[in-house]
Design an enzyme around this catalytic site. Sequence first.
Site, short mmCIF file in Angstrom:
data_model
loop_
_atom_site.label_atom_id
_atom_site.label_comp_id
_atom_site.label_asym_id
_atom_site.label_seq_id
_atom_site.Cartn_x
_atom_site.Cartn_y
_atom_site.Cartn_z
CE LYS A 32 -0.69 0.29 5.02
NZ LYS A 32 0.06 1.55 5.20
CB THR A 33 4.00 2.25 1.78
OG1 THR A 33 3.44 1.96 3.06
CG2 THR A 33 4.84 3.50 1.87
CG ASP A 215 -1.12 4.78 5.06
OD1 ASP A 215 -1.75 3.79 4.63
OD2 ASP A 215 0.04 4.69 5.51
CD GLU A 216 -2.27 1.58 8.22
OE1 GLU A 216 -3.33 0.92 8.19
OE2 GLU A 216 -1.15 1.05 8.26
CD GLN A 246 -3.39 -4.96 8.08
OE1 GLN A 246 -2.34 -4.83 8.71
NE2 GLN A 246 -3.46 -4.80 6.77
NE ARG A 585 1.61 -7.45 11.24
CZ ARG A 585 1.34 -6.68 10.20
NH1 ARG A 585 2.20 -5.72 9.87
NH2 ARG A 585 0.25 -6.84 9.48
#
Length: 694
Positions: A32-33, A215-216, A246, A585
């Site tokens: 996504k970044t 973002d997020e 998330q 993770r």
Amino acid sequence: MDILKGLNKEQIQAVQHMEGPCLVMAGAGSGKTKVLTTRIVNLIENGIDDYNILAITFTNKAAKEMRERIEKMYGPTSAFIGTFHAFGLTIIRKYYGLCGLEKNFTIIDSDDSLSIIKKILKSKNLDPKKFSPYTIRNRISFIKNEDLSEVEISRTMNTPLDKVYIEVYHAYQKMLKESNVVDFDDLLLKPVRLFENDEDILEEYQERYKYILVDEYQDTNPVQYKLCKLLSSKYRNIFVVGDMNQSIYAFRQADYKNIEYFEKDYKECITYKLEENYRSTNNILNAANQVIKNNTHRKDLKLWSEKGDGLKIQYKRCYEEKDEAHFVIGEIKRLIDTGVRRKDIAILYRTNGQSRVLEEEIVRNNIPYKVVGSIYFYNRKEIKDLIAYLRLIYNHNDSISLRRIINVPKRGIGQSTIDKLSDEAELQGISMYDCLSSKKELEFKKLIEELTEDSNSMSLTSLIDAIITKTGMKDELVNEDSLEAELRLDNLMEFKSVTENFEENEGIVDLGAFLEEVSLVADMSQHREDGDEITLMTIHGAKGLEFDVVFLVGLEEGIFPHSNSFNEEDGIEEERRLCYVGITRAREILYITNARRRLLYGQTKENPVSRFVKEIDDSLIENKNVNDTSLEKPVDTSKMYIEGSNDDIQVGDTIQHETLGLGVVVKLDGSLIDVAFKTGIRKLMKNHKSIKKL
């Protein structure tokens, strides 16, 4: 440079989206970044002025990474890339008067807020045991983050307890205004109120930021959601990236449903799904998919990877928490022997209390490690005192900071005097600083005036030296001549590294800008990759990080999912999303462990296996309990220590030091012992009150 090189089909579609609202459903590890940063460059290359671009993140770390990636692809940019709080601060700095502030306002942290609330409770003769200051602070934060009007507050908070909260809330707001300070929630709320009340200022920012990226998005709370909606309402060029699966910050008023609301607010929005994962193997991703599919409120995202299936999930059920720690550290030692770097290994747990027994086993095996987030540099008393001096030097009306350090170090100004000063200031409608009049108070005032002059003529680092020396903080710690005092003095010296880095990176020595920088440190869990240590942290702290090997420990009912979630609306679903985050993770190997019985917070409980373990298909799990009889072993109490004196300490014993943490005795010399801590070997008195044998 081909900025689209290396992107998959769905990523390219999202990057090339130019006009109108867009929702990118980005699964864990789906890049996504990369999509956000590449889209910013694509906008600029297609004629959009970077001056008109606003990119909002949740952490300074994420903002820094985005800026670095853009500079590598395109070069320096004038686009705003920063956190919600940093963006809000720029608005307040420009329109401080309309926000009800003077130019030299300062920002207080959550501990300062707590101090104000305690003072208000005392002034109103309210028992802090009955009216918890922590609960009140959270309720005040709730009011601000929900952007509740006075009418809404009255309508929704009408129990006798709520009425006390509201009374304290109004007194709290009055004190902030009188002290010319804002709290973190104000950095979001004040810009929203400004935009709602002044159409011209709102239009100014709408014209400035015609292209907005967030973002997020699943972590936005109501006031952040409203800020984005106001800014984008004119041109509707809003591009949000998020993953409902998330969303793990409900306790901060984050609302995963904002993603659903986005599609209703912007019915013309185009949605893209990023499901290809570049981080983990398929066995890990399938385990995550199987857990999260049990949530009712979710978006249908199915993660997959081209990395192959990889190892199965390594599962171990132990007899008690000590056996669990022994197994985890044994596996870590084995992995290190096979070439896995310590820095690529993480142990994740639901609550900080679970780390103690793990640390004990790690120290016993002499493995370098770090606990992320449990001791935060800026929360240490001596650092908070130093920052309070800086704030008072910059803003003499900051009564919160004045109350904190007027008697630090001790200069004979007691609490009753401080309370009288506060009452006098409130009565006269002036600051506490202006009320200082007795000999000792005037000496303190003269000190602050002198340091204020210093701040105008010297570097920040030199100013820190001046404060530490002239206030007597340094002499007090040197004269105390103890290990604890030495560590506190080391922390004060370390603060000069902060100012030096700021001066080097920013090229300025402005005290106000520095205080803003310190106040906006949003990453409470500072994950540093400057050494080769295994990492211990909560799953909340691990959001955004990844490791080759992850140990998810304590997957038991009541631990994870946490018992607090059993009776909360959507509580189990929030815990399941947290488990999803923990699983994803891991890049290569995921361990899941639990114990039949566990001593935690002074209580031993028998815990069933977590429902999350049962939600993973057996075909994905390699059970490490086959032919293992350890689950039936009784607890070995032969080496348990009966609390009392430390007379029986021997080489090899583990001790707990109240400041340094866990250590192992490496040398015994009469009444003295040498103890190896992760910070080095220290010589201590065997029976000193600060240590306890475990």
